[in-house]
Design a protein around this motif. Structure first.
Motif, mmCIF file in Angstrom:
data_model
loop_
_atom_site.group_PDB
_atom_site.id
_atom_site.type_symbol
_atom_site.label_atom_id
_atom_site.label_comp_id
_atom_site.label_asym_id
_atom_site.label_seq_id
_atom_site.Cartn_x
_atom_site.Cartn_y
_atom_site.Cartn_z
ATOM 1 N N LYS A 138 0.844 -1.206 0.000
ATOM 2 C CA LYS A 138 0.000 0.000 0.000
ATOM 3 C C LYS A 138 0.873 1.248 0.000
ATOM 4 C CE LYS A 138 -3.338 0.173 3.153
ATOM 5 N NZ LYS A 138 -3.716 -0.873 4.104
ATOM 6 N N TYR A 139 1.868 1.236 0.868
ATOM 7 C CA TYR A 139 2.768 2.374 0.937
ATOM 8 C C TYR A 139 3.558 2.532 -0.347
ATOM 9 C CZ TYR A 139 2.026 3.340 5.882
ATOM 10 O OH TYR A 139 1.486 3.702 7.075
ATOM 11 N N TYR B 159 1.460 4.065 -2.917
ATOM 12 C CA TYR B 159 1.244 5.487 -2.667
ATOM 13 C C TYR B 159 2.458 6.314 -3.052
ATOM 14 C CZ TYR B 159 0.104 9.780 -0.180
ATOM 15 O OH TYR B 159 -0.154 11.083 0.130
ATOM 16 N N LEU B 160 3.599 5.875 -2.593
ATOM 17 C CA LEU B 160 4.821 6.636 -2.845
ATOM 18 C C LEU B 160 5.132 6.733 -4.330
ATOM 19 C CD1 LEU B 160 5.249 6.431 0.249
ATOM 20 C CD2 LEU B 160 7.672 6.186 -0.244
ATOM 21 N N GLU C 38 2.835 9.173 -5.946
ATOM 22 C CA GLU C 38 3.198 10.545 -5.649
ATOM 23 C C GLU C 38 4.374 10.968 -6.503
ATOM 24 O OE1 GLU C 38 1.599 12.822 -3.508
ATOM 25 O OE2 GLU C 38 0.120 11.204 -3.750
ATOM 26 N N LEU D 237 11.349 4.535 -6.671
ATOM 27 C CA LEU D 237 10.109 4.145 -5.990
ATOM 28 C C LEU D 237 9.328 3.104 -6.772
ATOM 29 C CD1 LEU D 237 9.117 7.579 -4.510
ATOM 30 C CD2 LEU D 237 9.750 5.516 -3.275
ATOM 31 N N GLU E 29 0.905 7.341 5.262
ATOM 32 C CA GLU E 29 1.501 7.266 3.930
ATOM 33 C C GLU E 29 2.103 8.612 3.530
ATOM 34 O OE1 GLU E 29 -1.869 5.913 1.718
ATOM 35 O OE2 GLU E 29 -1.569 3.801 2.266
ATOM 36 N N LYS E 30 1.381 9.623 3.857
ATOM 37 C CA LYS E 30 1.825 10.972 3.483
ATOM 38 C C LYS E 30 3.153 11.300 4.148
ATOM 39 C CE LYS E 30 -0.872 15.128 2.638
ATOM 40 N NZ LYS E 30 -2.109 15.828 2.922
ATOM 41 N N VAL F 13 5.355 9.270 5.387
ATOM 42 C CA VAL F 13 6.447 8.433 4.882
ATOM 43 C C VAL F 13 6.927 8.968 3.536
ATOM 44 C CG1 VAL F 13 7.024 6.122 4.069
ATOM 45 C CG2 VAL F 13 5.683 6.405 6.134
ATOM 46 N N ASP F 14 5.963 9.383 2.741
ATOM 47 C CA ASP F 14 6.305 9.902 1.427
ATOM 48 C C ASP F 14 7.236 11.112 1.538
ATOM 49 O OD1 ASP F 14 4.817 12.001 -0.908
ATOM 50 O OD2 ASP F 14 5.932 10.199 -1.491
#
Lengths: 170, 710, 77
Positions: B178-179, B182-183, B186, B527, C61-62, C64-65
């Motif tokens: 999931k992370y 997301y990363l 982004e 990423l 998540e934010k 960590v990003d």
């Protein structure tokens, strides 16, 4: 009447009245019925079969039992010469049995054949002697059967009961 | 965790207190259908899951009847367990007040009593204690009612994700994915943003972006469709399998009926061959002569002796007769010359010449010599004439006994036949014995087939449903074909779209690399790789877990060798619209797909469940380790022998298992229930027997179960 | 070996690490500590993600990003 055998087989042997119930329980009266006899609980298709059986039973067990004095007897109106003729479908002819009964009777009797042919003994008496042998061994055999009835509750339950009794003779 | 005891109080057919004390290892609860087995299982289920609503049906009718005058009594189910040698108790209960009009239930509670390590008892909330002693994710895979429930991977269940969550750390990796997603997203957004800011290829970029978006959507919806198809396909295949089983049952039933018919025919035939007319055969088959040999020999002996005597006497008689005649002659004191001496011609000559040529004297007519010679010639002439036999005296005037000799001869030859009688009888008896044995065997197999039929009938649906299923099967088959077709179409579309997307993306990325800042691109690339690493690792972990279940299941499966099947269980992963699922397949030793019959399928599922239980105890974090398992009638399709084998196997694992079954309960000649002999050879730690009292059908209060420990 | 060490180990065994990034086995960290100090950006990033996701309470998540982005921007690529 030119042979002992012919003279003998015209006769009807007798049995003691005290065994009447054996005949009525185990044998069919008169001509054999068409129904399977064992399903009616009767082992013997005709009465003289029981008679023959009892004779051999007495013979093999060496049980010769003379009648009491004045003992009442009866018969079933079937001469020896008819014994063994095919009684119904599914049965075979066993008239051979007459010969064997005759041989046994002669063997066990005190009859002198020589005397008979010499004319010293009357044919009528000879026949009488042979019948006596037959009747007395049968008497012995019927007694054995009767004793078994008295000793056991239901001694002749299975279809092989009489066979087994005969086998025990040896 | 070990269950020490379970107590039912006034719960349905369990009037008053009924306690079941359990041991380690295999505990078997026997009970014919309807005797209270399932109610026992439901009691445990109620203890774990039951709520305060709708309690009336749970109350013992018998107890209600007794307490019509308004007394209060309690209905409860309680369980005592030990966890790490400490005793824990759970009790779910409510009070009942029964007047003549209504039944009132009150004071529902679910209490836990926990023992701590200094021996103190602490009261606590039942649900909390329950989750501690028997965690729900483990409970879910520890109790099963019937054979159907054993298939935990049936489509629609989320078994795999539950299992992974409960017993594997593979679920941790879901988080990382999931992370990672997301990363990466982004980072890609950042790149896009940057490119957009630079005006050089803005227009082109925007067009590409929207084209890519559109493509992605198309692809996504196709892929979604594909997954849905797969799900449907699996469902249809399952439905077809069910229908197939039904048809198989019908076919099986027909086969069994035919077998039974043939067995009955064999029974009739065998019965008819058994000799039963012994008494008539005594005469017809000459058995009556069995001991006649000795008498035959006596007869032969007598005949021989008589014959001997007869000949002796005859000889004596003849001799006497002959002697008499001779003496008559001797009385004349003449010792005659034998006839024929001298010869006729000589004598005639002598007479003519009137001379006796013997003594050489004249023999005038009328002289003594002449008369003698005359007489002599006369005697000789007489002797050669065939003259009438003088009526001699005979000893044996009658011949009554001629036949006896031929009897003796003939029947002596037949002695061989008489000797054959006794061995012949022996043969007859042996033959009958064999036939009776055959009959017994046939009757046993008849019983077995009839039991099989009962089982099938119990499981089958009615005749009319057959028609429905038939129609459905036709529709399903068509659907299956359609889905397969659309699958093929979708696949090619998806591939095309993927290809096109790839082209668009690389075109876009061409622009990215030209326009966007270097480090944004690099960050994005890293990423992307990180996301890939997370996804692949997660995939790997899932597969490892499934392989573990697969491996352990097969280990267990090979020991519960049902029908001597030499194949393997194969767990296959696939994903559908709801996520990842597992399909359970059975493969033969050659790796081909095999359609299992009911008992094989049950064995498969049991193996998987036992494997999961093993994994759970190995992985268990709380140190609670082993958990018991409870099965209600898991082996109905097995039959007696397989059930026995199965139970012996379960016993050998030494884990606490409670198994309820109706096998081994039979009826005796009077119709009373008995435990069958075979149960004695079933190895177990403990056994119980549930039996109802005599009851009256119309009066429910008479239906009560008694518990006997065996 | 803590659970986090094992997680790192799992991720490091992916072929991308050795093949694409050409990190030799000796350079692959065995503990999370080592990973956090790695000179390889990808290794460092993954290690930080493990640290932040596997803490209690875990970072969103934010967050960590932001952290990783900063990390990657700062380190020489």
């Amino acid at each position: 009447m030119d042979s002992l055998f012919d003279a003998w087989k015209n006769k009807i042997p007798k049995y003691s009245v005290r065994f009447s119930d054996l005949f009525s329980s185990f044998a069919h009266k008169g001509a054999a019925s068409s129904q399977t006899v064992s399903s009616l609980g009767k082992h013997f298709d005709v009465q003289y079969e029981l008679y023959i059986y009892a004779f051999f039973l007495g013979l093999y067990n060496k049980e010769r039992l003379p009648f009491e004095q004045d003992e009442k007897k009866k018969d079933f109106s079937r001469e020896i010469m008819y014994w063994g003729s095919k009684s119904k479908v599914g049965r075979k002819d066993f008239t051979y049995i007459q010969d064997y009964i005759f041989m046994a009777s002669v063997s066990k009797s005190n009859l002198s054949l020589v005397a008979l042919d010499k004319g010293e003994v009357d044919i009528k008496d000879a026949v009488k002697e042979l019948l006596k042998v037959l009747e007395e061994y049968t008497n012995g055999g019927l007694t054995i059967i009767n004793e078994k009835m008295e000793d056991e509750l239901s001694p002749f339950l299975t279809s092989d009961s009489f066979l087994q009794l005969l086998l025990k003779s040896n | 965790m070990k269950i020490e005891s379970i107590t039912l109080e006034n719960f349905q057919c369990y009037y008053d207190l009924n306690q079941f004390v359990f041991e380690r290892g295999l505990n078997i609860i026997l009970g014919d259908n309807g005797e209270g087995k399932t109610k026992f299982y439901e009691a445990i289920h109620w203890l774990f899951n039951g709520d305060r609503f709708n309690l009336d049906p749970l109350i013992s009718k018998k107890k209600l009847k007794e307490n019509y005058n308004g007394d209060k009594f309690m209905v409860s189910v309680s369980m005592t367990v030990t966890v790490d040698n400490l005793q824990q108790k759970l009790k779910k209960s409510f009070k009942v007040e029964s007047g003549t009009q209504k039944i009132k239930t009150e004071s529902f509670e679910f209490i836990g009593m926990s023992e701590n390590d200094i021996g103190e008892r602490e009261k606590m909330d039942g649900d909390k204690l329950l989750d501690y002693i028997f965690p729900p994710q483990i409970r879910r895979y520890s109790m099963f009612k019937g054979e159907a429930e054993l298939d935990i991977f049936k489509s629609g269940e989320q078994a795999l994700s539950n299992l992974v969550k409960s017993f594997s750390n593979a679920s941790h990796y879901d988080e990382f994915c999931k992370y990672g997603d997301y990363l990466r997203n982004e980072a890609e957004k950042a790149v896009n943003k940057d490119v957009k800011l630079s005006s050089k290829s803005k227009r082109q970029f925007q067009l590409l972006e929207s084209a890519i978006d559109k493509k992605k959507n198309e692809l996504s919806s196709r892929e979604e469709q594909f997954k849905i198809n797969d799900t449907n396909l699996i469902k249809i295949k399952e439905d077809l399998k069910e229908a197939d089983k039904y048809f198989n049952n019908a076919k099986h039933l027909k086969t069994l009926k035919e077998r039974i018919k043939r067995i009955n025919e064999s029974i009739s035939k065998t019965q008819s061959r058994i000799v039963s007319d012994y008494t008539t055969r005594i005469f017809d088959d000459k058995w009556i002569l069995m001991f006649f040999e000795k008498i035959q020999k006596e007869f032969n002996e007598k005949i021989k002796n008589e014959d001997l005597l007869r000949r002796k006497e005859e000889k004596k008689f003849n001799m006497e007769q002959g002697a008499k005649e001779l003496s008559d002659k001797i009385l004349n004191k003449i010792t005659p010359l034998p006839l024929g001496v001298p010869s006729v011609s000589h004598m005639e000559e002598m007479l003519k010449e009137k001379i006796c040529k013997v003594c050489n004297r004249s023999a005038e007519e009328g002289s003594e010599a002449f008369t003698y010679m005359e007489k002599r010639l006369e005697d000789f002439k007489q002797s050669i004439k065939p003259k009438k036999e003088k009526q001699r005296e005979v000893l044996f005037k009658k011949n009554y006994t001629q036949k006896l000799f031929s009897l003796s001869d003939n029947y002596t030859k037949r002695l061989i036949d008489i000797r054959k009688i006794e061995p012949g009888l022996k043969d007859v008896f042996e033959f009958n014995e064999r036939k009776n044995q055959e009959l017994k065997e046939l009757e046993k197999s008849l019983e077995k087939e009839e039991r099989e039929i009962q089982k099938i009938i119990a499981k089958s649906k009615g005749e009319s449903e057959l028609v429905n299923i038939y129609e459905n099967v036709k529709a399903w088959n068509k659907q299956e074909l359609d889905i397969e077709k659309s699958k093929v179409r979708l696949e090619s579309e998806i591939n095309n779209l993927k290809r096109e997307l790839k082209e668009l993306v690389s075109e876009k990325e061409g622009i990215d690399s030209k326009e966007a800042k270097r480090f944004l691109i690099d960050t994005r690339d890293i990423l992307r790789d990180i996301e890939t690493i997370f996804q692949d690792t997660r995939e790997l972990k899932y597969d490892e877990f499934i392989d573990l279940i697969n491996f352990k299941s097969n280990e267990i499966f090979s020991t519960i060798n049902v029908d001597d099947f030499t194949g393997k269980i194969n767990l296959k992963k696939y994903s559908d619209s709801r996520g990842e699922q597992i399909k359970v397949e059975l493969l033969t030793a050659e790796g081909e797909y095999e359609n299992p019959n009911q008992s094989l399928e049950t064995t498969m599922h049991m193996s998987i469940l036992f494997a999961i239980s093993e994994i759970a105890s190995e992985i268990s974090s709380e140190g609670a380790g082993n958990y018991p398992m409870i099965f209600d009638a898991p082996t109905s399709s097995f039959g007696l022998k397989k059930t026995m084998d199965f139970l012996n196997l379960v016993h050998s694992t030494d884990k606490q298992r409670i198994i309820l079954t109706y096998e081994f309960v039979g009826r005796d000649a009077k119709g009373n229930q008995v435990i069958e002999e075979e149960f004695n050879s079933v190895k177990r730690s403990k056994a119980f027997w549930l039996r109802r009292d005599e009851f009256v059908k119309e009066d429910l209060s008479t239906i009560n179960t008694n518990v006997t420990t065996l | 070996m803590t659970r986090r060490d094992l997680l790192l180990k799992d991720f490091m065994s992916h072929p991308i690490i050795s093949e694409k990034y050409k990190i030799s086995p000796s350079k692959i960290p065995s503990t999370l500590e080592d990973g956090l100090n790695s000179s390889y950006p990808i290794v460092k990033s993954i290690s930080y993600m493990i640290k932040e996701i596997k803490r209690s309470p875990k970072k969103s998540e934010k967050e960590v990003d932001k952290l990783i982005r900063k990390l990657l921007n700062e380190s020489p690529l």
